[in-house]
Scaffold this motif. Structure first.
Motif, PDB file in Angstrom:
ATOM      1  N   ARG A   1       0.777  -0.989   0.120  1.00  0.00           N
ATOM      2  CA  ARG A   1       0.222  -0.092   0.065  1.00  0.00           C
ATOM      3  C   ARG A   1       0.753   1.537   0.078  1.00  0.00           C
ATOM      4  O   ARG A   1       0.344   2.345  -0.422  1.00  0.00           O
TER       5      ARG A   1
ATOM      6  N   PRO B   1      -1.582   3.026  -2.666  1.00  0.00           N
ATOM      7  CA  PRO B   1      -2.411   3.165  -1.495  1.00  0.00           C
ATOM      8  C   PRO B   1      -3.620   2.545  -1.804  1.00  0.00           C
ATOM      9  O   PRO B   1      -4.512   1.857  -0.952  1.00  0.00           O
ATOM     10  N   ASP B   2      -4.298   2.492  -3.229  1.00  0.00           N
ATOM     11  CA  ASP B   2      -5.301   1.909  -3.559  1.00  0.00           C
ATOM     12  C   ASP B   2      -5.309   0.526  -3.998  1.00  0.00           C
ATOM     13  O   ASP B   2      -6.406  -0.091  -4.690  1.00  0.00           O
TER      14      ASP B   2
ATOM     15  N   ILE C   1      -5.097  -4.353   0.194  1.00  0.00           N
ATOM     16  CA  ILE C   1      -6.254  -4.231   1.248  1.00  0.00           C
ATOM     17  C   ILE C   1      -6.908  -5.384   1.844  1.00  0.00           C
ATOM     18  O   ILE C   1      -6.966  -5.324   3.082  1.00  0.00           O
TER      19      ILE C   1
ATOM     20  N   GLU D   1      -8.705  -2.967  13.474  1.00  0.00           N
ATOM     21  CA  GLU D   1      -7.883  -2.663  12.474  1.00  0.00           C
ATOM     22  C   GLU D   1      -8.310  -3.316  11.049  1.00  0.00           C
ATOM     23  O   GLU D   1      -8.403  -2.850   9.863  1.00  0.00           O
TER      24      GLU D   1
ATOM     25  N   LYS E   1     -11.139  -1.192   9.979  1.00  0.00           N
ATOM     26  CA  LYS E   1     -10.780  -0.060   9.327  1.00  0.00           C
ATOM     27  C   LYS E   1     -10.115  -0.296   7.820  1.00  0.00           C
ATOM     28  O   LYS E   1     -10.482   0.385   6.944  1.00  0.00           O
ATOM     29  N   TRP E   2      -9.396  -1.332   7.674  1.00  0.00           N
ATOM     30  CA  TRP E   2      -8.899  -1.831   6.368  1.00  0.00           C
ATOM     31  C   TRP E   2     -10.063  -2.189   5.361  1.00  0.00           C
ATOM     32  O   TRP E   2     -10.150  -1.767   4.326  1.00  0.00           O
TER      33      TRP E   2
ATOM     34  N   ASP F   1     -13.064  -1.014   5.418  1.00  0.00           N
ATOM     35  CA  ASP F   1     -13.648   0.509   5.019  1.00  0.00           C
ATOM     36  C   ASP F   1     -13.038   1.293   4.140  1.00  0.00           C
ATOM     37  O   ASP F   1     -13.517   1.709   3.286  1.00  0.00           O
ATOM     38  N   GLU F   2     -11.523   1.162   4.387  1.00  0.00           N
ATOM     39  CA  GLU F   2     -10.838   1.738   3.159  1.00  0.00           C
ATOM     40  C   GLU F   2     -10.762   1.328   1.942  1.00  0.00           C
ATOM     41  O   GLU F   2     -10.928   1.823   0.866  1.00  0.00           O
TER      42      GLU F   2
ATOM     43  N   GLN G   1     -14.446   1.885   0.142  1.00  0.00           N
ATOM     44  CA  GLN G   1     -14.313   3.243  -0.455  1.00  0.00           C
ATOM     45  C   GLN G   1     -13.905   3.015  -1.870  1.00  0.00           C
ATOM     46  O   GLN G   1     -14.330   3.875  -2.850  1.00  0.00           O
TER      47      GLN G   1
ATOM     48  N   ARG H   1     -15.626  -7.397   6.799  1.00  0.00           N
ATOM     49  CA  ARG H   1     -16.003  -6.201   7.540  1.00  0.00           C
ATOM     50  C   ARG H   1     -17.044  -7.079   8.657  1.00  0.00           C
ATOM     51  O   ARG H   1     -17.147  -6.357   9.706  1.00  0.00           O
TER      52      ARG H   1
END
Length: 389
Positions: free
Chosen positions: A143, A147-148, A153, A168, A171-172, A174-175, A178, A190
């Motif tokens: 990442r 990053p995307d 991810i 965590e 969180k990952w 959710d990222e 997106q 999730r």
């Protein structure tokens, strides 16, 4: 695999061509063995040999040199290692896949996308070997390159699930959502992570409540012991100018819990605010012991002796000497290396409040001997003894 230099590749190829010119192929292809024979040809091999010896297999070494030629760009070499790693991965040879991806990363190419793929692929191989921390580190590294990168991810979220860091993982996820709101793996992960995270928080709250209650009970117990003037001693490290045991708040805490590790019982306060102690009776003449798990502080010693030595005498008392009226009770003061006689009509609390008595390791202990016996006289012959009058 270490790429060969161009001049080495030329030499190997010359050897191979010379062998080709001078040696005839002994067995022609036929319907039965054509697949087996094709497998011997480097360009048609489905799986590379474990180790390539240039002397024994110059044609394989030549092919290897062509694949990983240093004259090629870092991006081309890294891509070749990636593809090699992918083949190992398909074969579930994850250790060799990791080696190949690592070699690709060593090329330090400028293609962030390619580096991200190499890190992510290596993370997958590490994951299947159960190396979840290493896998997570590679997902994080991927990442940083991109990053995307969705696969990185997903892999990172799965790693966090394995090491039980559910916050965590959420969180990952959710990222990642997106970037791709309909990604099935992220949605499933999730949901599971959120459920486990809530359960973990709930368990943590319960544990804190239990610990808080235990601490309150221990503080109440310590106050009750202190209010009675009972001394609890726990061995501490000797200071340079002080070789005696030191009484501290920490020692008190250790003193009331130490017995639990040895006997499975420890002092406790009942609903009426009265103490019950684990007590040890020692019979040095016969190297025997008795353990009373809950000696009520208001109970008398004679009552326990009458119950223990009334009808059924212990098997080790072959002379039938251990009868309650014949017995004497003593405790040792280790500081003064003295022994004190206990009045059998005394309660446990009265003895514990004696100025020379200290509870060690959470368990008061007493010596039981037959009065005026030869053993008793000999036992105290070289010891300081304080008798009751």
């Amino acid at each position: 695999m270490d790429p060969k230099q161009p001049e080495e590749s030329d030499e190997v190829m010359d050897q191979f061509m010379e062998k080709f010119r001078t040696q005839k192929y002994k067995d022609a292809f036929n319907e039965e063995n054509w697949e087996e024979e094709f497998e011997k040809i480097p360009m048609f091999m489905k799986k590379a040999p474990e180790d390539i010896d240039p002397e024994k297999a110059p044609e394989l070494a030549c092919l290897q040199a062509m694949l990983f030629d240093n004259d090629r760009s870092p991006e081309e070499q890294a891509t070749s290692y990636k593809e090699e790693g992918n083949e190992y991965f398909k074969e579930k040879n994850y250790k060799k896949a990791i080696t190949a991806y690592t070699e690709g990363l060593k090329k330090s190419c400028k293609d962030a996308e390619l580096n991200a793929v190499l890190y992510t692929n290596r993370a997958a191989a590490q994951f299947y070997l159960g190396n979840f921390r290493s896998s997570l580190n590679d997902a994080i590294a991927a990442r940083k390159q991109k990053p995307d990168h969705l696969k990185a991810i997903i892999r990172g979220a799965l790693c966090y699930m394995e090491i039980k860091n559910y916050s965590e993982a959420v969180k990952w996820c959710d990222e990642g959502l997106q970037i791709s709101p309909t990604e099935k793996k992220l949605l499933e992960t999730r949901t599971k992570a959120d459920k486990l995270h809530r359960a973990a928080e709930r368990d943590a709250r319960k544990l804190r409540q239990i610990e808080k209650k235990k601490q309150a009970e221990k503080e109440s117990l310590l106050r009750a012991i202190k209010d009675r003037g009972i001394k609890l001693l726990e061995p501490s490290e000797k200071k340079e100018d002080d070789d005696e045991e030191e009484e501290t708040s920490g020692a008190l805490h250790n003193g009331i819990s130490a017995s639990e590790n040895v006997t499975g019982a420890q002092v406790f306060l009942d609903e009426n605010g009265l103490l019950h102690w684990p007590v040890l009776f020692l019979y040095p003449e016969h190297s025997q012991t008795d353990f009373i798990s809950a000696f009520h502080e208001d109970s008398r010693f004679i009552d326990h002796l009458n119950e223990m030595f009334s009808q059924d005498l212990p098997p080790w008392d072959t002379d039938s000497k251990y009868l309650a009226p014949n017995l004497e009770i003593f405790f040792e003061d280790e500081k003064s290396q003295s022994f004190y006689q206990v009045n059998p009509d005394s309660t446990l609390l009265q003895v514990l409040q004696h100025g020379r008595f200290s509870v060690k390791a959470g368990t008061p202990s007493f010596l039981i001997l037959v009065k005026q016996s030869p053993f008793c006289k000999k036992y105290f012959s070289d010891k300081k003894l304080h008798r009751t009058h």
